[in-house]
Enzyme design. Structure first.
Site, PDB file in Angstrom:
ATOM      1  N   ARG A 131       0.837  -1.201   0.000  1.00 37.72           N
ATOM      2  CA  ARG A 131       0.000   0.000   0.000  1.00 37.72           C
ATOM      3  C   ARG A 131       0.867   1.244   0.000  1.00 37.72           C
ATOM      4  O   ARG A 131       1.967   1.264   0.548  1.00 37.72           O
ATOM      5  CB  ARG A 131      -0.891   0.039   1.243  1.00 37.72           C
ATOM      6  CG  ARG A 131      -1.932  -1.041   1.310  1.00 37.72           C
ATOM      7  CD  ARG A 131      -2.750  -0.877   2.581  1.00 37.72           C
ATOM      8  NE  ARG A 131      -1.898  -0.831   3.759  1.00 37.72           N
ATOM      9  CZ  ARG A 131      -2.156  -0.126   4.855  1.00 37.72           C
ATOM     10  NH1 ARG A 131      -3.241   0.633   4.916  1.00 37.72           N
ATOM     11  NH2 ARG A 131      -1.341  -0.164   5.889  1.00 37.72           N
ATOM     12  N   SER A 195       8.372  -5.166   6.185  1.00 36.79           N
ATOM     13  CA  SER A 195       8.039  -6.208   7.163  1.00 36.79           C
ATOM     14  C   SER A 195       8.833  -7.490   6.953  1.00 36.79           C
ATOM     15  O   SER A 195       8.274  -8.592   6.837  1.00 36.79           O
ATOM     16  CB  SER A 195       6.542  -6.498   7.107  1.00 36.79           C
ATOM     17  OG  SER A 195       5.811  -5.312   7.275  1.00 36.79           O
ATOM     18  N   ASP A 248       6.602  -3.660  10.486  1.00 28.90           N
ATOM     19  CA  ASP A 248       5.154  -3.527  10.665  1.00 28.90           C
ATOM     20  C   ASP A 248       4.742  -3.658  12.128  1.00 28.90           C
ATOM     21  O   ASP A 248       3.756  -3.052  12.557  1.00 28.90           O
ATOM     22  CB  ASP A 248       4.396  -4.533   9.794  1.00 28.90           C
ATOM     23  CG  ASP A 248       4.834  -5.971  10.011  1.00 28.90           C
ATOM     24  OD1 ASP A 248       5.826  -6.204  10.720  1.00 28.90           O
ATOM     25  OD2 ASP A 248       4.185  -6.878   9.449  1.00 28.90           O
TER      26      ASP A 248
END
Length: 522
Positions: A131, A195, A248
């Protein structure tokens, strides 16, 4: 009177043959039924006769298979003790290099207090999708964001690393163009949620230690991923600068702390699993920064690698071993492979196949036993979302379970088929919840605060109907009774969290950018 009696007798004479015929037919049917049953009993192998009770908890053979997943309370306590030892090994400068649970300092020492303001870009890369977000912090614990999801093709996930970062830069350019952010005279700060296991060298510098979650791009391991991203951004002449790299889990913690200052743990339960927590600097032997206030730092545990040294072999099953051997990173991320969304569905599929091969499941669908084109035989075809769907079923209708089984090629499954599959799903999920609970209990007991909020994100936690409740229940028996905890679902931790890190960085880049923006407008 005589005529009536005669009529009655005549009627009886007509009915009697009918009754005798019916009785004869019924007797014949019974005899044939008994004969057929006797033939079945003689002709059917004993192993089929033994399956009168296919209720999974009443059938000893099925229970024996699934019980291999169960972890006793004593084993769980032992796992907690081992994890604590592994964490201390990762924090010590003398043993860090040999540690499997790496306990990386994130270089994030400050947590937000709700007063942060400014506009910042965030990029969230942690799975097959990523994203890009534009985040506006208003300074009163409120956030506005605009986001878009982009897909990473499989060919890029396992291709040249340069292609990965060029793809990301192209998507960033497309996003900023749509939001009218290009060529504005402003260099927007960007928080990068990456992440994957990294050795962080500063807030905006980190070297990838290993790929996980299905990625295996060449030329990236041991390289500075922030530099690779920034080089790709510069090549596209994009007015953005990566000022912070965030895991993350750290982003999840930071996003929750913006609204709840007692947040001290971040947890991800999604495609993968990881946790971070706030640690005192005097316990971090690998710390090479300053010791000014606040004397704390968020530690990225990378606990997905817990067990890579064999310390969890005593709870691993043959299904776990098959998952590991068939993965793209054999011998790595052992703890993650027992918990996370990328693997839970596959564990269920392997157990189903085992029962099929033992002829304990889908007995009315023996045509699939050798039909290897059936989706059941294809690795990865029993998705973790199927596990969640199956576990939403209540009662005896099994409407969701039937739909899932039809998706994998089992048409018109029986009640027993559905009951057994649901039993398997629940046991696999319970084991994952128990292991996650044990890990969190170690962190809460280590922090030693009266109350700790745990910020949680990830699809497994969000969408599985039972996971969060099971995990909390197990935690309540493992956390020291002197400590209380709250589990909070993060509001876009990996996106908003990255923006938070950028805004609490020493240079306060988002504040400077906002002032610059206002000067241009005026």
């Amino acid at each position: 009177m005589m005529s009536l009696n005669f009529a009655q007798i005549s009627q009886d004479d007509l009915i009697s043959p009918m009754i005798w015929k019916a009785a004869y037919g019924f007797a014949t049917t019974c005899i044939l039924g008994v004969a057929a049953y006797a033939g079945y009993r003689v002709g059917t192998p004993e192993r089929y006769q033994a399956r009168q009770h296919l209720n999974p908890e009443l059938n000893d053979q099925i229970k024996k298979v699934v019980d291999s997943l169960k972890i006793t309370d004593d084993q769980l306590i032992n796992i907690m003790q081992i994890l604590e030892e592994e964490m201390n090994t990762g924090l010590s400068s003398s043993t860090h290099n040999q540690a499997t649970v790496k306990m990386f300092p994130s270089y994030v020492q400050n947590v937000p207090n709700g007063t942060e303001i400014g506009q910042v870009l965030a990029l969230d890369l942690g799975g097959t999708n990523f994203r890009i977000l534009l985040i506006d912090l208003h300074g009163n614990s409120t956030v506005e964001s605009t986001s878009r999801i982009f897909v990473i093709p499989q060919s890029i996930m396992i291709g040249d690393g340069k292609h990965l970062f060029h793809h990301i830069a192209e998507c960033l350019h497309e996003f900023m163009e749509k939001e009218h952010l290009l060529n504005t005279g402003i260099c927007y700060p960007l928080g990068f949620t990456f992440s994957f296991p990294c050795q962080q060298e500063s807030l905006a510098s980190a070297r990838l230690t290993t790929w996980t979650k299905g990625f295996n791009c060449s030329g990236v391991v041991n390289e500075d991923v922030v530099k690779l991203l920034q080089d790709a951004i510069n090549e596209k002449h994009i007015n953005a600068k990566c000022v912070a790299l965030v895991n993350d889990t750290v982003g999840t913690l930071m996003a929750c702390a913006y609204k709840d200052p007692s947040t001290a743990i971040g947890l991800i339960l999604g495609t993968g699993t990881n946790a971070c927590y706030i640690e005192s600097l005097d316990k971090v032997g690998t710390w090479n920064g300053n010791y000014d206030e606040p004397k704390q730092v968020i530690i990225n545990t990378e606990w997905g690698a817990f067990g890579d040294n064999g310390c969890l072999n005593f709870i691993r099953t043959k299904y776990d071993e098959e998952i590991d051997v068939s993965s793209i990173n054999p011998g790595k991320q052992i703890f993650e492979k027992m918990i996370s969304g990328m693997y839970i569905g596959e564990i269920v599929r392997l157990i189903i196949l085992d029962l099929v091969q033992q002829e304990l499941l889908f007995l009315s669908h023996r045509d699939i036993y050798r039909d290897y084109t059936t989706p059941l035989y294809n690795r990865g075809e029993f998705y973790t979302k199927f596990v969640s769907t199956v576990e939403t079923d209540e009662g005896i209708q099994f409407s969701n379970t039937r739909r899932v089984l039809e998706n994998i090629g089992i048409q018109n499954p029986t009640y027993n088929d559905c009951a057994i599959v649901q039993y398997i799903c629940r046991q696999v999920s319970k084991r994952a919840a128990r292991l996650a609970a044990a890990g969190l209990a170690v962190l809460i007991n280590r922090i030693r605060k009266p109350h700790v909020t745990v910020g949680v994100d990830g699809s497994l936690y969000r969408y599985h109907p039972r996971f969060k409740y099971d995990m909390k229940r197990y935690m309540e028996s493992l956390v020291n009774k002197d400590f209380q905890f709250t589990l909070t679902l993060s509001d876009d931790g990996s996106g908003v969290g990255a923006a938070m890190v950028a805004c609490v960085a020493d240079a306060s880049p988002c504040k400077e950018t906002r002032v610059y923006d206002e000067e241009i407008v005026s």
